[in-house]
Motif scaffolding. Sequence first.
Motif, PDB file in Angstrom:
ATOM      1  N   LEU A  21       0.870  -1.167   0.000  1.00 40.44           N
ATOM      2  CA  LEU A  21       0.000   0.000   0.000  1.00 40.44           C
ATOM      3  C   LEU A  21       0.907   1.218   0.000  1.00 40.44           C
ATOM      4  CD1 LEU A  21      -2.862   1.160   0.275  1.00 40.44           C
ATOM      5  CD2 LEU A  21      -2.635   0.921   2.751  1.00 40.44           C
ATOM      6  N   LEU A  53      -6.700   7.303   1.477  1.00 34.33           N
ATOM      7  CA  LEU A  53      -7.685   6.507   2.217  1.00 34.33           C
ATOM      8  C   LEU A  53      -7.888   7.039   3.626  1.00 34.33           C
ATOM      9  CD1 LEU A  53      -6.630   2.974   0.949  1.00 34.33           C
ATOM     10  CD2 LEU A  53      -8.748   4.186   0.402  1.00 34.33           C
ATOM     11  N   THR A 108      -3.256  -3.100   4.938  1.00 34.79           N
ATOM     12  CA  THR A 108      -3.485  -4.358   4.225  1.00 34.79           C
ATOM     13  C   THR A 108      -3.765  -5.469   5.230  1.00 34.79           C
ATOM     14  OG1 THR A 108      -1.084  -4.663   4.158  1.00 34.79           O
ATOM     15  CG2 THR A 108      -2.137  -3.781   2.195  1.00 34.79           C
ATOM     16  N   ASP A 158      -6.026  -7.747   1.077  1.00 29.42           N
ATOM     17  CA  ASP A 158      -7.121  -6.804   0.869  1.00 29.42           C
ATOM     18  C   ASP A 158      -6.853  -5.537   1.672  1.00 29.42           C
ATOM     19  OD1 ASP A 158      -8.619  -8.306  -0.877  1.00 29.42           O
ATOM     20  OD2 ASP A 158     -10.010  -9.072   0.645  1.00 29.42           O
ATOM     21  N   ILE A 159      -7.401  -4.424   1.205  1.00 27.97           N
ATOM     22  CA  ILE A 159      -7.206  -3.159   1.920  1.00 27.97           C
ATOM     23  C   ILE A 159      -8.387  -2.924   2.843  1.00 27.97           C
ATOM     24  CG2 ILE A 159      -7.014  -0.662   1.651  1.00 27.97           C
ATOM     25  CD1 ILE A 159      -5.458  -1.202  -0.924  1.00 27.97           C
ATOM     26  N   ILE A 212     -11.647  -3.399   0.674  1.00 27.90           N
ATOM     27  CA  ILE A 212     -11.488  -2.898  -0.693  1.00 27.90           C
ATOM     28  C   ILE A 212     -10.517  -3.802  -1.453  1.00 27.90           C
ATOM     29  CG2 ILE A 212     -10.802  -0.934  -2.125  1.00 27.90           C
ATOM     30  CD1 ILE A 212     -11.315   0.877   0.254  1.00 27.90           C
ATOM     31  N   PRO A 267      -7.585  -4.693  -3.689  1.00 32.69           N
ATOM     32  CA  PRO A 267      -6.424  -3.841  -3.996  1.00 32.69           C
ATOM     33  C   PRO A 267      -6.463  -3.243  -5.396  1.00 32.69           C
ATOM     34  CG  PRO A 267      -5.723  -5.830  -2.862  1.00 32.69           C
ATOM     35  CD  PRO A 267      -7.177  -6.004  -3.165  1.00 32.69           C
ATOM     36  N   ALA A 290      -8.517  -0.022  -5.335  1.00 30.74           N
ATOM     37  CA  ALA A 290      -8.337   0.910  -4.222  1.00 30.74           C
ATOM     38  C   ALA A 290      -8.062   2.339  -4.677  1.00 30.74           C
ATOM     39  CB  ALA A 290      -7.205   0.421  -3.319  1.00 30.74           C
ATOM     40  N   GLU A 291      -7.185   2.509  -5.660  1.00 27.86           N
ATOM     41  CA  GLU A 291      -6.852   3.859  -6.123  1.00 27.86           C
ATOM     42  C   GLU A 291      -8.083   4.537  -6.710  1.00 27.86           C
ATOM     43  OE1 GLU A 291      -3.844   6.599  -6.104  1.00 27.86           O
ATOM     44  OE2 GLU A 291      -3.158   4.512  -6.217  1.00 27.86           O
ATOM     45  N   ALA A 334     -10.617   5.363  -3.921  1.00 33.35           N
ATOM     46  CA  ALA A 334     -10.168   6.474  -3.078  1.00 33.35           C
ATOM     47  C   ALA A 334     -10.347   7.804  -3.790  1.00 33.35           C
ATOM     48  CB  ALA A 334      -8.711   6.270  -2.679  1.00 33.35           C
TER      49      ALA A 334
END
Length: 487
Positions: free
Chosen positions: A258, A266, A303, A422-423, A434, A436, A439-440, A443
């Motif tokens: 991450l 995040l 993570t 996973d996030i 979320i 991975p 995620a970007e 966010a």
Amino acid sequence: MGTYEAPSGPTATRPGKIIAVHLSYASRAEQRGRRPVNPSYFFKPSSSIGQSGGTVERPAGTELLAFEGEIALVIGTAARWVKPEQAWEHVAAVTAANDFGLYDLRAADKGSNVRSKGGDGYTPLGPGLIDARDIDPSSLRIRTWVNGDLVQEDSTAGLLFPLRQFVSDLSQHFTLEPGDVILTGTPAGSTVVSPGDVVVVEVDVPGTSLSSGRLHTTVTQGIRSFSDIGSLPEVDDKQRAEAWGTPVEQVEENSPTLSEELRAKLLRAPVAGLSAQLRKRGLNNVAIDGVRPNLPGSKVVGTARTLRFVPNREDLFKSHGGGYNAQKRLFDSVGAGEVIVIEARGDKGSGTLGDILALRARYLGAAGVITDGGVRDFEAVAATGLPVFSQGPHPAVLGRKHVPWDTDIAVACGGATVLPGDIIVGDDDGVVVIPPSLAEEIADAALVQEDEDAWIAEQVGQGRPIEGLFPLNPLWRERYEAWQKKQ
């Protein structure tokens, strides 16, 4: 059969050689994360022999003295270049052994085990012998107890290599002489012992009266420490993991990372906004339900490292709940910025962690813990500063409801599936999972929406009606975008 005689037990005559096998049981190989193609060996000095009822000393300044219950073969007649089918004819007897090792000195030995396993009393044998002529070498059982609890149980059926192979293989390289001892390796369950602990090992043939008797050894605390005339004790996380009995490969080495930029995004994005963006992309089952933070106002981003508890069953708790179990291994290996996610099946009837584990996770830099079970020492855990999301406090210990079973696997926590890597993001509104790969995108979209919502709230606060403003109609959208350009 053989010419070897030991009228007073295995230690009546000191063996000329003690040869020990490294990895030999499938259960131990799985634990170590490697499966040898062929057996490998090391020597132990004959001065390491001990007797039942004796003691083994943990030197001052060390911490990782571990036991290994093993089956010992006592050679009866000289063996040189013998074939496997004739090898058992050269074994006079079998007995129980304990292959003690001091992991604090393994780094200095670099594989030889001379110092780490050569200490006085580090090879207790006995107390009795089982005549090799009376047994099928594939039918032996090995068991080990620590302070009365059964911690190792396996049989020669679980060996990667048959006992005959050790004799035949070694005889290719040197003569096995009467009285020599072969330590045939240990199954899973070996772990660290402390001063005052009593370790008992027995070899027997189930269903018969044939037994080595129980080999008792008491661990004592030494008063002398090693000096700098040689290598000093040295431990690291790998040695601790292997001494306590955890698998050596760590999932975090392969887990998605991450970035600090994404983490910062995040941390700014509210969970409610992230949840809305996930839902827009068809992900409706990503909320970990029923958990609340022990520190209101805290934010968790990291993570996932996962831990699974199964419902308590007394025999399984005895085999998996004690020692360096899955729960302790995970809390001892969590990395900075990682979140421990615990599957407790939503059962809050006992604690799934307490203040000691929270302190360890906090020290290692963990971002937080999410558990759909209870928390012991609730106020003390909160005092550590580690954000923990749970179903609330409960005073009972783990064994009332749960058995720590496995780590770094897919788990179900609070109704959501969580995979390692996973996030996880949590705040006062709850916790979401979320993927991975999203995620970007999630966010960025949540932050855009957050800015828009903040502007809308400002307009409402100035007395403007909600109709057409929330959500923005074309007119209000135009006004919002004009405002954005000025910022």
